[in-house]
Design an enzyme around this catalytic site. Structure first.
Site, short mmCIF file in Angstrom:
data_model
loop_
_atom_site.label_atom_id
_atom_site.label_comp_id
_atom_site.label_asym_id
_atom_site.label_seq_id
_atom_site.Cartn_x
_atom_site.Cartn_y
_atom_site.Cartn_z
N GLU A 57 5.70 -5.13 -9.28
CA GLU A 57 6.62 -4.20 -8.61
C GLU A 57 7.69 -3.70 -9.57
O GLU A 57 8.06 -2.53 -9.55
CB GLU A 57 7.27 -4.89 -7.40
CG GLU A 57 6.29 -5.09 -6.25
CD GLU A 57 6.84 -5.96 -5.13
OE1 GLU A 57 6.38 -5.81 -4.00
OE2 GLU A 57 7.72 -6.80 -5.39
N ALA A 83 12.00 -4.69 0.21
CA ALA A 83 12.90 -5.63 -0.46
C ALA A 83 13.19 -6.79 0.48
O ALA A 83 13.02 -6.66 1.69
CB ALA A 83 14.21 -4.93 -0.84
C1 5RP Z 1 6.90 -8.44 -2.43
C2 5RP Z 1 8.24 -7.91 -2.12
C3 5RP Z 1 8.47 -7.29 -0.79
O1 5RP Z 1 8.91 -5.99 -0.96
C4 5RP Z 1 9.50 -8.08 -0.06
O2 5RP Z 1 9.10 -9.42 -0.02
C5 5RP Z 1 9.71 -7.56 1.36
O3 5RP Z 1 8.61 -7.87 2.13
P1 5RP Z 1 8.45 -7.40 3.62
O4 5RP Z 1 8.33 -5.91 3.62
O5 5RP Z 1 7.18 -8.08 4.06
O6 5RP Z 1 9.65 -7.88 4.40
O7 5RP Z 1 9.15 -7.94 -2.92
O8 5RP Z 1 6.86 -9.05 -3.68
#
Ligand code: 5RP
Length: 231
Positions: A108, A88
């Site tokens: 997602e 997230a």
């Molecule tokens: C992708 C997402 C990811 O879960 C969110 O951006 C978190 O990314 P990261 O784990 O690279 O910090 O929603 O659409």
């Protein structure tokens, strides 16, 4: 982004994958934290003979999971997924989320709503008193996107088209993303409904009431758990 942040992500990912059991149908998220999840899951499949089937939430995730030796199927919803593990961008005290920094929020959300349990894994710094410091991703149809942007601008906040290498970023489903800099969102559930009601909008990166548990990882390897309805 640095080693400390990665250590927190990795700790949360490892703890989540330790919960996975033989025979599970698993939703696989997208992003750097999800990458650590898939690494660890692949290790368990190869070294421990763990038997699972994954449902990937992006082309990127599918490629990584396949290379890691995790068998995959597409999302059907029948039977429901046992567990989805995903990252997230922000998590508030109610377990509500902003997602979509990696551009995969539509798939997602589809995977999350098809799951019996949604487990969020993230670095502790994603924990926020309220949502909105991270620009809210909104997936829109490319046709007439700037007209959709005008309608989104009625919220009085800056809206920008996400780009990559100087051209619009295109999602796995051929859609665009508009990022809205809200700054602070006081009523995420109402905002989600209002944005989804705008013509041209396909989905919004507010995940309200979808996460059952959140694992927050710290640089020293500690993991704290938040559970919906927990004390
Ligand atoms: C992708 C997402 C990811 O879960 C969110 O951006 C978190 O990314 P990261 O784990 O690279 O910090 O929603 O659409």
């Amino acid at each position: 982004m640095g080693g400390n942040e990665d250590a927190g992500k990795r700790a949360a990912a490892k703890r989540a994958v330790a919960e996975v059991q033989d025979g599970m149908l698993l939703g696989l998220g997208t992003g750097t934290t999800a990458t650590f999840v898939i690494d660890e899951l692949g290790r368990r499949v190869r070294e421990e003979g763990l038997k699972v089937t994954g449902v990937p939430s992006s082309v990127r995730t599918a490629e990584q999971a396949r290379a890691a030796g995790i068998p995959l199927i597409e999302l059907t919803g029948v039977p429901p997924l046992d567990l989805t593990i995903d990252g997230a961008d922000e998590v508030d005290p109610h377990g509500d989320l902003i997602k979509g920094g990696g551009g995969a929020l539509l798939r997602e959300k589809l995977v999350a709503v098809a799951s019996r349990e949604v487990l969020i894994v993230c670095d502790d710094r994603k924990r926020r008193p309220f949502l909105g410091a991270f620009p809210l991703p909104v997936v829109v149809v490319p046709f007439g996107w700037s007209s959709t942007r005008h309608r989104l601008e009625r919220f009085g906040r800056p809206v920008s088209l996400r780009t990559k290498d100087g051209v619009p970023f295109v999602t796995d489903d051929g859609l665009y993303i508009l990022d809205v800099a809200f700054g602070r969102i006081d009523d995420p559930a109402t905002l989600e409904r209002e944005i989804r009601g705008i013509v041209g909008v396909v989905e919004v990166g507010l995940f309200i009431g979808l996460a059952h548990r959140v694992l927050y990882g710290f640089p020293d390897g500690r993991v704290e758990e938040w559970a919906r309805g927990g004390g």
